[in-house]
Design an enzyme around this catalytic site. Structure first.
Site, PDB file in Angstrom:
ATOM      1  N   LYS A 108       0.804  -1.146  -0.085  1.00 14.45           N
ATOM      2  CA  LYS A 108       0.099   0.123   0.071  1.00 14.45           C
ATOM      3  C   LYS A 108       0.772   1.066  -0.023  1.00 14.45           C
ATOM      4  O   LYS A 108       0.525   2.336  -0.495  1.00 14.45           O
ATOM      5  CB  LYS A 108      -0.941   0.064   1.049  1.00 14.45           C
ATOM      6  CG  LYS A 108      -0.167  -0.091   2.641  1.00 14.45           C
ATOM      7  CD  LYS A 108      -0.665  -1.427   3.179  1.00 14.45           C
ATOM      8  CE  LYS A 108       0.302  -1.836   4.592  1.00 14.45           C
ATOM      9  NZ  LYS A 108      -0.182  -3.043   4.984  1.00 14.45           N
ATOM     10  N   GLY A 137      -6.646  -6.530   3.840  1.00 15.11           N
ATOM     11  CA  GLY A 137      -6.450  -7.685   3.724  1.00 15.11           C
ATOM     12  C   GLY A 137      -7.238  -8.533   3.131  1.00 15.11           C
ATOM     13  O   GLY A 137      -7.306  -8.404   1.722  1.00 15.11           O
ATOM     14  N   LYS A 208      -4.134   3.388   2.721  1.00 16.05           N
ATOM     15  CA  LYS A 208      -5.154   2.753   2.279  1.00 16.05           C
ATOM     16  C   LYS A 208      -6.255   3.722   1.892  1.00 16.05           C
ATOM     17  O   LYS A 208      -7.064   3.234   0.576  1.00 16.05           O
ATOM     18  CB  LYS A 208      -5.584   1.641   3.345  1.00 16.05           C
ATOM     19  CG  LYS A 208      -4.470   0.519   3.555  1.00 16.05           C
ATOM     20  CD  LYS A 208      -5.005  -0.089   4.730  1.00 16.05           C
ATOM     21  CE  LYS A 208      -3.590  -1.247   5.181  1.00 16.05           C
ATOM     22  NZ  LYS A 208      -4.126  -1.830   6.416  1.00 16.05           N
TER      23      LYS A 208
HETATM   24  N1  LIG Z   1       1.627  -9.023   7.063  1.00 19.42           N
HETATM   25  C1  LIG Z   1       0.457  -8.558   6.723  1.00 19.42           C
HETATM   26  O1  LIG Z   1      -0.625  -8.902   7.298  1.00 19.42           O
HETATM   27  C2  LIG Z   1       0.371  -7.749   5.199  1.00 19.42           C
HETATM   28  C3  LIG Z   1      -1.047  -7.398   5.053  1.00 19.42           C
HETATM   29  C4  LIG Z   1      -1.394  -6.497   4.152  1.00 19.42           C
HETATM   30  C5  LIG Z   1      -0.316  -6.138   3.163  1.00 19.42           C
HETATM   31  N2  LIG Z   1       0.891  -6.397   3.508  1.00 19.42           N
HETATM   32  C6  LIG Z   1       1.847  -6.188   2.908  1.00 19.42           C
HETATM   33  O2  LIG Z   1       2.765  -6.956   2.285  1.00 19.42           O
HETATM   34  C7  LIG Z   1       4.093  -6.607   1.813  1.00 19.42           C
HETATM   35  C8  LIG Z   1       4.893  -7.842   2.680  1.00 19.42           C
HETATM   36  O3  LIG Z   1       4.620  -7.738   4.014  1.00 19.42           O
HETATM   37  P1  LIG Z   1       5.335  -9.027   5.023  1.00 19.42           P
HETATM   38  O4  LIG Z   1       4.335  -8.828   6.237  1.00 19.42           O
HETATM   39  O5  LIG Z   1       5.144 -10.363   4.447  1.00 19.42           O
HETATM   40  O6  LIG Z   1       6.675  -8.448   5.290  1.00 19.42           O
HETATM   41  P2  LIG Z   1       7.760  -8.982   5.995  1.00 19.42           P
HETATM   42  O7  LIG Z   1       7.313 -10.254   6.741  1.00 19.42           O
HETATM   43  O8  LIG Z   1       8.627  -8.206   6.673  1.00 19.42           O
HETATM   44  O9  LIG Z   1       8.614  -9.915   4.937  1.00 19.42           O
HETATM   45  C9  LIG Z   1       9.452  -9.084   3.999  1.00 19.42           C
HETATM   46  C10 LIG Z   1      10.041  -9.956   2.888  1.00 19.42           C
HETATM   47  O10 LIG Z   1      10.743  -9.137   2.034  1.00 19.42           O
HETATM   48  C11 LIG Z   1      12.168  -9.440   1.930  1.00 19.42           C
HETATM   49  N3  LIG Z   1      13.102  -8.526   1.779  1.00 19.42           N
HETATM   50  C12 LIG Z   1      13.327  -7.169   2.399  1.00 19.42           C
HETATM   51  N4  LIG Z   1      14.191  -6.485   1.951  1.00 19.42           N
HETATM   52  C13 LIG Z   1      14.490  -7.212   0.750  1.00 19.42           C
HETATM   53  C14 LIG Z   1      15.630  -7.152  -0.034  1.00 19.42           C
HETATM   54  N5  LIG Z   1      16.400  -5.722   0.107  1.00 19.42           N
HETATM   55  N6  LIG Z   1      15.876  -7.732  -1.062  1.00 19.42           N
HETATM   56  C15 LIG Z   1      15.226  -8.903  -1.203  1.00 19.42           C
HETATM   57  N7  LIG Z   1      14.426  -9.133  -0.190  1.00 19.42           N
HETATM   58  C16 LIG Z   1      14.144  -8.485   0.884  1.00 19.42           C
HETATM   59  C17 LIG Z   1      12.487 -10.147   3.349  1.00 19.42           C
HETATM   60  O11 LIG Z   1      13.420 -10.861   3.301  1.00 19.42           O
HETATM   61  P3  LIG Z   1      13.971 -11.862   4.472  1.00 19.42           P
HETATM   62  O12 LIG Z   1      12.719 -12.781   4.792  1.00 19.42           O
HETATM   63  O13 LIG Z   1      15.173 -12.798   4.005  1.00 19.42           O
HETATM   64  O14 LIG Z   1      14.387 -11.356   5.622  1.00 19.42           O
HETATM   65  C18 LIG Z   1      11.111 -10.839   3.629  1.00 19.42           C
HETATM   66  O15 LIG Z   1      11.161 -12.098   3.152  1.00 19.42           O
HETATM   67  C19 LIG Z   1       4.235  -5.490   2.582  1.00 19.42           C
HETATM   68  O16 LIG Z   1       3.953  -4.390   1.256  1.00 19.42           O
HETATM   69  C20 LIG Z   1       3.079  -5.164   3.393  1.00 19.42           C
HETATM   70  O17 LIG Z   1       2.805  -3.828   3.632  1.00 19.42           O
HETATM   71  C21 LIG Z   1       1.319  -7.084   4.684  1.00 19.42           C
END
Ligand SMILES: NC(=O)c1ccc[n+]([C@@H]2O[C@H](COP(=O)([O-])OP(=O)(O)OC[C@H]3O[C@@H](n4cnc5c(N)ncnc54)[C@H](OP(=O)(O)O)[C@@H]3O)[C@@H](O)[C@H]2O)c1
Length: 431
Positions: A108, A137, A208
């Site tokens: 977002k 979500g 959002k």
């Molecule tokens: N979590 C939720 O409930 C949720 C809900 C709606 C939307 N979102 C959105 O979905 C997206 C992902 O969220 P998430 O919660 O899954 O985040 P997260 O758990 O922090 O995961 C981020 C991922 O990105 C990878 N990453 C970070 N920096 C990187 C780099 N420089 N090069 C390559 N890979 C990199 C990390 O690698 P490593 O694993 O190796 O550290 C990790 O696998 C975000 O935009 C978030 O706003 C999340």
């Protein structure tokens, strides 16, 4: 029967990325049977190859450089799940679109800041951007709005767009936890980020809100156009007082249009306990839309988390149809011009709390300012217990222009017996 092949790359294997891969692994057979579809993951990438994940990375082709995945010649879709409003996520998005691949993202922050630019690139390259998971979500609000907008004008949208804040406010209200403990619990439960700034500051809700607003009004508003207040000033006393007055306190994102002027705001609101929104507890999200044909519609669901977010990403993947242009691309091209409303010109009712010295005359001093500015008060009371040695006074106003109230509050805060800043929370009726 020919099985349709979708070749995808997944960049980012954290909460959401892992959820997407685990779900695709579990549902391969169902997807083939139901949708006649094979989803082939041709490449995966994250920061740390050695990190323990919920799936076996050896089953997939790992790319140290995520940008290389986009070069795989027969890849159709890149799923970006890294996050961040610029940097690598932006590079991935731009390269994906210019290489004429479709982009699916849950990001977002990226869309709220670069949505217009990316949609232009997508249009130029005749590809799509899908972003169901970026807002609320598991609630399929983007799909609903895209379809609904074909038949009617949506004039208002309002919602609980951040599960972390809703969880914190629910726990403070129902279990009388203080803010810090409720936040810590949200982090332990996996709802809040380790750095919760975007959540509690209201920024996440504003991202959002900008995405939803630009979708329904074909506008190009930015984060700077949103009036944003987070939840850090809401205290247990405010929640208790709100209950006494027949309200709940919620962090809402509100966007509405009147005479080509759009109000965009994210802030805590007092909402009647009888409203549907007041029943939305903990990490749930909710969205209310108001259309000229259907009137009010109410949607509720899990706003974050591994499975609910993965469900939206996968629905974007399986509903992928190259001939269907997504609204992010469509609307931006015929960008409409609207004026942004000034919060100070907004009329409404307000809840005010202030801490004062327990001295004769203090109430008269305060109410004299209300009288001078013709601010009429619908209720006023004093808390039985003092807090930090000060008496807590609560006022609820009738409808008043915000500008007039703010000027009056500034004067009240200068009274020497008034010991804290006035805590102002807007009251939203009609929800
Ligand atoms: N979590 C939720 O409930 C949720 C809900 C709606 C939307 N979102 C959105 O979905 C997206 C992902 O969220 P998430 O919660 O899954 O985040 P997260 O758990 O922090 O995961 C981020 C991922 O990105 C990878 N990453 C970070 N920096 C990187 C780099 N420089 N090069 C390559 N890979 C990199 C990390 O690698 P490593 O694993 O190796 O550290 C990790 O696998 C975000 O935009 C978030 O706003 C999340």
């Amino acid at each position: 029967m020919i099985i349709k092949q979708l070749n995808i790359g997944i960049i980012g294997l954290g909460t959401v990325g892992t959820g997407v891969i685990e779900t695709l692994e579990q549902k391969t057979k169902i997807l083939k049977k139901k949708y006649n579809l094979n989803i082939n993951i041709l490449g995966i990438s994250a920061k740390n190859k050695n990190k323990k994940r919920g799936f076996n990375i050896k089953k997939y082709n790992w790319y140290d450089n995520p940008l290389d995945i986009i070069e795989i010649p027969n890849i159709n879709i890149i799923v970006e799940l890294i996050g961040g409003s610029s940097g690598l996520a932006l590079k991935i998005a731009k390269k994906t679109l210019t290489k004429k691949k479709h982009l699916i993202t849950a990001n977002k922050a990226l869309l709220a800041v670069y949505g217009k630019q990316l949609s232009k690139t997508a249009k130029k390259n005749d590809v799509n951007i899908c972003y169901e998971a970026a807002v609320a979500g598991a609630i399929p609000i983007i799909n609903i709005l895209e379809n609904r907008m074909l038949s009617e004008n949506i004039t208002n949208i309002c919602g609980i767009l951040n599960g972390t804040c809703n969880y914190i406010l629910s726990k403070m209200d129902e279990e009388n936890l203080n803010f810090e403990t409720a936040l810590k619990n949200a982090q332990n439960e996996g709802f809040a980020e380790s750095n919760p700034f975007d959540d509690i500051s209201g920024n996440d809700s504003a991202y959002k809100l900008v995405i939803l607003t630009n979708l329904i009004f074909s506008s190009n508003f930015k984060i700077k156009d949103v009036y944003i207040e987070g939840i850090t000033r809401v205290s247990n006393i405010d929640l208790e007082m709100a209950n006494k007055l027949g309200y709940k306190i919620l962090l809402l994102g509100i966007s509405n249009i009147k005479n080509k002027v759009i109000q965009l705001r994210v802030h805590p609101c007092l909402v009647s306990q009888s409203s549907l929104l007041a029943k939305v507890k903990n990490e749930l999200n909710a969205v209310i839309t108001d259309g000229d044909m259907s009137g009010k519609n109410f949607f509720i669901g899990k706003g974050a988390g591994k499975k609910p977010t993965a469900a939206s990403i996968i629905s974007d993947i399986i509903s992928f149809d190259n001939s269907k242009k997504r609204k992010l691309s469509n609307t931006m091209e015929k960008e409409a011009t609207f004026k942004k409303a000034n919060m100070l010109e907004r009329k409404g009712k307000f809840y005010l709390r202030m801490a004062v010295l327990d001295k004769p005359g203090v109430l008269a001093d305060i109410t004299s300012y209300f009288k001078k500015k013709k601010i009429s008060i619908s209720s006023m009371f004093q808390l039985e217990n003092k807090i930090s040695g000060y008496v807590q006074l609560i006022f609820v106003t009738h409808n008043i222009l915000e500008k007039q109230l703010i000027l009056t509050i500034k004067k009240i805060e200068k009274i020497d017996k008034v010991k804290t800043k006035v805590n102002l929370i807007r009251i939203e009726n009609n929800l």
